[in-house]
Design an enzyme around this catalytic site. Structure first.
Site, short mmCIF file in Angstrom:
data_model
loop_
_atom_site.label_atom_id
_atom_site.label_comp_id
_atom_site.label_asym_id
_atom_site.label_seq_id
_atom_site.Cartn_x
_atom_site.Cartn_y
_atom_site.Cartn_z
N TYR A 1 7.86 34.93 20.23
CA TYR A 1 8.06 34.43 22.11
C TYR A 1 9.28 34.20 22.49
CZ TYR A 1 5.03 34.33 26.05
OH TYR A 1 4.61 34.01 27.50
N LYS B 1 11.05 32.04 30.54
CA LYS B 1 9.79 31.19 31.60
C LYS B 1 10.28 29.62 31.95
CE LYS B 1 6.88 34.60 32.03
NZ LYS B 1 6.18 35.04 33.29
#
Length: 250
Positions: A151, A158
């Site tokens: 990720y 993010k």
């Protein structure tokens, strides 16, 4: 008669974005649906929303490209002449181990997930301040603050989104624009199908969420709805975690 307020939800042809657009339409907002590739799904969403008695504008735009962002907001201004709510939901990413990431993977993910918020917020603010202010809410994820397998690009993007949320909240407050983010735990959406470890993530959420169930799309949308209401006016620059308590167990 008072003109209907207007809400833009990026990436709103499916998933959390679609549900947020429908909820805002139920609250009387005219809706701008944004998509990059899923035209059929976007038009189906528009048809569903129009049945609620509000107006809908469908705009194709890759929000990772500032020129496309400007074109989208020009269409919004020409069609509705205002913007009151911007839900920054569009997201993408390359899911690979750190040692397999290339510059194109990094740029693609950062452009859509982080850079887009800055340039969309600039354009949104120009429209919002003409009508006395507005609300900006971004959708984030727990990968911004904890490790998730493969990720890296998304998690870093993010984290940037959440930092930018704080800066926007301070600098746009004089324009009466309130900026926050909502970060969700694992939700079984189309986006999760791209994860090679999807089943592991879902099982972890089922077994290890103190609330006793997985987070659902409705939970995210409920929080967005609250944050764009006057009840949340004193919440600014915050990332509200909606994960049923999962992130408390490390």
């Amino acid at each position: 008669m008072e003109q209907n307020k207007c809400a833009l939800v990026t990436g709103s042809s499916r998933g959390v974005g679609k549900a947020a657009a429908i909820r805002l339409a139920e609250n009387g907002y005219n809706i701008v649906i944004n998509y990059a590739r899923s035209k059929k799904a976007a038009l189906e969403t528009a048809e569903e929303i129009e049945k609620l008695g509000v107006k809908v504008l469908v705009v194709k735009a890759n929000v990772g490209q500032p020129a496309k962002i400007k074109e989208m907001f020009q269409q919004i201004d020409e069609t509705f002449g205002r913007l009151d709510v911007f839900v920054n939901n569009a997201a993408s990413g390359v899911l690979r181990p750190v040692m397999e990431l290339e510059e194109t993977h990094w740029d693609w993910t950062m452009n859509i997930n982080a850079k887009a918020l800055l340039f969309c917020a600039q354009e949104a603010a120009k429209l919002m301040e003409k009508n006395g202010g507005g609300h900006i809410v971004s959708i984030s994820s727990l990968g911004s603050i904890r490790y998730l397998e493969n990720y890296t690009t998304v998690g870093v993007s993010k984290a940037a989104l959440e930092a930018l949320t704080r800066y926007l909240a301070v600098e746009l407050s004089p324009k009466q624009i309130i900026v926050n983010a909502v970060s969700g735990g694992a939700i079984d959406t189309d986006a999760l199908k791209h994860f090679p470890n999807r089943e592991d993530l879902l099982e972890d959420a089922r077994q290890n969420t103190p609330a006793g169930r997985m987070v659902e799309i409705k939970d995210m949308v409920d929080t967005v709805e609250f944050l764009v209401s006057s009840k949340a006016d004193m919440i600014r620059g915050q990332t509200i975690i909606v994960d049923g308590g999962r992130s408390l167990l490390v």
